[in-house]
Design a protein around this motif. Structure first.
Motif, short mmCIF file in Angstrom:
data_model
loop_
_atom_site.label_atom_id
_atom_site.label_comp_id
_atom_site.label_asym_id
_atom_site.label_seq_id
_atom_site.Cartn_x
_atom_site.Cartn_y
_atom_site.Cartn_z
N PRO A 73 -3.71 4.93 -7.71
CA PRO A 73 -5.14 4.64 -7.92
C PRO A 73 -5.75 3.97 -6.70
CG PRO A 73 -3.82 2.98 -9.01
CD PRO A 73 -2.86 4.02 -8.48
N SER A 74 -7.06 4.08 -6.58
CA SER A 74 -7.79 3.38 -5.53
C SER A 74 -9.11 2.90 -6.09
CB SER A 74 -8.01 4.29 -4.31
OG SER A 74 -8.80 5.41 -4.66
N TRP A 75 -9.62 1.82 -5.51
CA TRP A 75 -10.88 1.22 -5.95
C TRP A 75 -11.73 1.01 -4.71
CZ3 TRP A 75 -6.08 -0.93 -7.36
CH2 TRP A 75 -5.66 -0.63 -8.67
N SER A 76 -12.96 1.51 -4.76
CA SER A 76 -13.84 1.46 -3.59
C SER A 76 -15.16 0.77 -3.91
CB SER A 76 -14.15 2.88 -3.09
OG SER A 76 -12.99 3.55 -2.68
N ASP A 77 -15.71 0.09 -2.92
CA ASP A 77 -17.07 -0.41 -2.97
C ASP A 77 -17.65 -0.24 -1.56
OD1 ASP A 77 -16.08 -2.53 -1.43
OD2 ASP A 77 -16.04 -3.94 -3.11
N ALA A 78 -18.81 -0.82 -1.31
CA ALA A 78 -19.46 -0.63 -0.01
C ALA A 78 -18.71 -1.30 1.13
CB ALA A 78 -20.90 -1.17 -0.07
N ARG A 79 -17.75 -2.17 0.81
CA ARG A 79 -17.01 -2.91 1.84
C ARG A 79 -15.73 -2.18 2.28
NH1 ARG A 79 -18.41 -7.73 -1.12
NH2 ARG A 79 -20.66 -7.93 -0.91
N GLY A 80 -15.11 -1.44 1.35
CA GLY A 80 -13.86 -0.77 1.68
C GLY A 80 -13.17 -0.20 0.47
N THR A 81 -11.95 0.29 0.68
CA THR A 81 -11.17 0.91 -0.39
C THR A 81 -9.77 0.31 -0.43
OG1 THR A 81 -12.35 3.02 -0.24
CG2 THR A 81 -10.18 3.07 -1.25
N LEU A 82 -9.37 -0.14 -1.61
CA LEU A 82 -8.01 -0.62 -1.84
C LEU A 82 -7.25 0.44 -2.64
CD1 LEU A 82 -5.81 -2.89 -1.91
CD2 LEU A 82 -6.80 -3.58 -4.10
N SER A 83 -6.08 0.78 -2.17
CA SER A 83 -5.18 1.68 -2.91
C SER A 83 -3.89 0.93 -3.20
CB SER A 83 -4.91 2.95 -2.11
OG SER A 83 -4.36 2.64 -0.84
N ALA A 84 -3.24 1.30 -4.30
CA ALA A 84 -2.00 0.62 -4.67
C ALA A 84 -1.10 1.57 -5.45
CB ALA A 84 -2.29 -0.63 -5.50
N HIS A 95 12.00 1.65 -6.77
CA HIS A 95 12.44 0.70 -5.75
C HIS A 95 11.91 -0.71 -6.01
CE1 HIS A 95 14.22 3.83 -3.22
NE2 HIS A 95 13.14 4.57 -3.50
N SER A 96 11.28 -0.91 -7.16
CA SER A 96 10.78 -2.23 -7.57
C SER A 96 9.81 -2.82 -6.54
CB SER A 96 11.95 -3.20 -7.82
OG SER A 96 12.80 -2.71 -8.82
N THR A 97 8.84 -2.02 -6.12
CA THR A 97 7.84 -2.48 -5.15
C THR A 97 6.44 -2.03 -5.55
OG1 THR A 97 8.01 -0.48 -3.78
CG2 THR A 97 9.50 -2.30 -3.25
N ILE A 98 5.45 -2.74 -5.03
CA ILE A 98 4.07 -2.26 -5.02
C ILE A 98 3.69 -2.06 -3.58
CG2 ILE A 98 1.66 -2.93 -5.35
CD1 ILE A 98 2.40 -4.21 -7.97
N ASN A 99 3.25 -0.86 -3.25
CA ASN A 99 2.74 -0.55 -1.92
C ASN A 99 1.21 -0.56 -1.98
OD1 ASN A 99 5.22 1.72 -2.38
ND2 ASN A 99 5.45 0.25 -0.73
N TRP A 100 0.58 -1.30 -1.08
CA TRP A 100 -0.87 -1.39 -1.08
C TRP A 100 -1.43 -0.98 0.28
CZ3 TRP A 100 -3.28 -4.26 2.59
CH2 TRP A 100 -2.51 -5.24 3.25
N GLY A 101 -2.68 -0.56 0.28
CA GLY A 101 -3.36 -0.22 1.52
C GLY A 101 -4.84 -0.56 1.40
N TYR A 102 -5.45 -0.96 2.50
CA TYR A 102 -6.88 -1.29 2.49
C TYR A 102 -7.53 -0.72 3.75
CZ TYR A 102 -11.27 -3.65 1.67
OH TYR A 102 -12.61 -3.90 1.43
N LYS A 103 -8.68 -0.07 3.54
CA LYS A 103 -9.44 0.51 4.64
C LYS A 103 -10.86 -0.01 4.60
CE LYS A 103 -9.61 3.89 7.88
NZ LYS A 103 -8.69 4.03 9.01
#
Length: 231
Positions: A121-132, A138-146
């Motif tokens: 999933p990803s969540w966007s607003d006028a400032r940027g987009t967070l994906s997770a 592998h018992s992890t959360i991978n996140w990214g922000y643009k």
């Protein structure tokens, strides 16, 4: 979502929050600061801009057109735009803004967004987009922000990222590494270990120089997310 990292002026100075979520904070006497907070299903972002003082040490004069451009940068209407000129000096305010405190009860009260195994999933607003993504194998959360193209258009230099701070089931975990990079960089990292059913809150803080229609200053972007890891 109410963020735990409220900007410096909120923790160190008087603050005014309007019904629309626009926060006015106090800055150095010679500067003006404008702040606004926006929420999506999975994120909350706070964007602050502190305009530079004039060569004579006073605040920059703002025309109606200037205020419209600043409001556009913050993604609010001009009627919601309010500033302050007194309080915590800018350097101390920025240091306070970078302090990380445990997420407040208000953040948990809203409830986390569900992060399903191997979904993206990803969540966007006028400032940027967070994906997770919850990688349950592998018992992890991978996140990214643009940072959004809209925001990047005003950024004039490199972006200083503090590095994600996070909590697993309300317990503080080691921060991700920070970066000093170009504005087009895809910020990313890994939170581990995270298991099925874990309640995870994470947040980051970035600062950068801006030019908003000829008015220069320093902006700070802080985003936060609250998720529940599910298989």
């Amino acid at each position: 979502m109410h963020v735990s990292w409220k900007t410096a002026a909120v923790s160190a100075c008087a603050a005014l929050v309007t019904a629309t979520g626009v926060t006015t904070v106090q800055a150095a006497p010679s500067k003006e600061t404008f702040v606004a907070t926006k929420s999506t299903e999975g994120t909350e972002t706070t964007l602050r801009v502190t305009l530079d003082a004039t060569p004579g040490g006073g605040p920059q004069k703002l025309s109606r057109a200037d205020r419209q451009k600043i409001a556009g940068f913050l993604d609010v209407s001009t009627g919601e735009l309010v500033s302050a000129r007194s309080g915590t000096p800018g350097a101390q305010a920025e240091a306070d803004a970078r302090k990380v405190t445990p997420p407040p009860a208000a953040l948990a009260k809203k409830g986390p967004a569900t992060l399903r195994c191997d979904k993206n999933p990803s969540w966007s607003d006028a400032r940027g987009t967070l994906s997770a993504r919850f990688n349950c194998h592998h018992s992890t959360i991978n996140w990214g922000y643009k940072i959004s193209a809209r925001l990047r258009a005003a950024i004039t230099g490199r972006v200083t990222e503090k590095g994600v701070s996070w909590w697993n089931n309300k317990k503080r975990k080691p921060d991700n590494a920070g970066h000093v990079v170009g504005k087009t960089y895809h910020f990313h990292g890994t939170l581990k270990p995270v298991k099925h059913g874990d309640d995870v809150q994470f947040q980051d803080h970035m600062t950068f120089r801006v030019n908003i229609g000829g008015k220069t200053g320093t902006a700070a972007l802080t985003w936060a997310s609250h998720v529940k890891a599910k298989k």
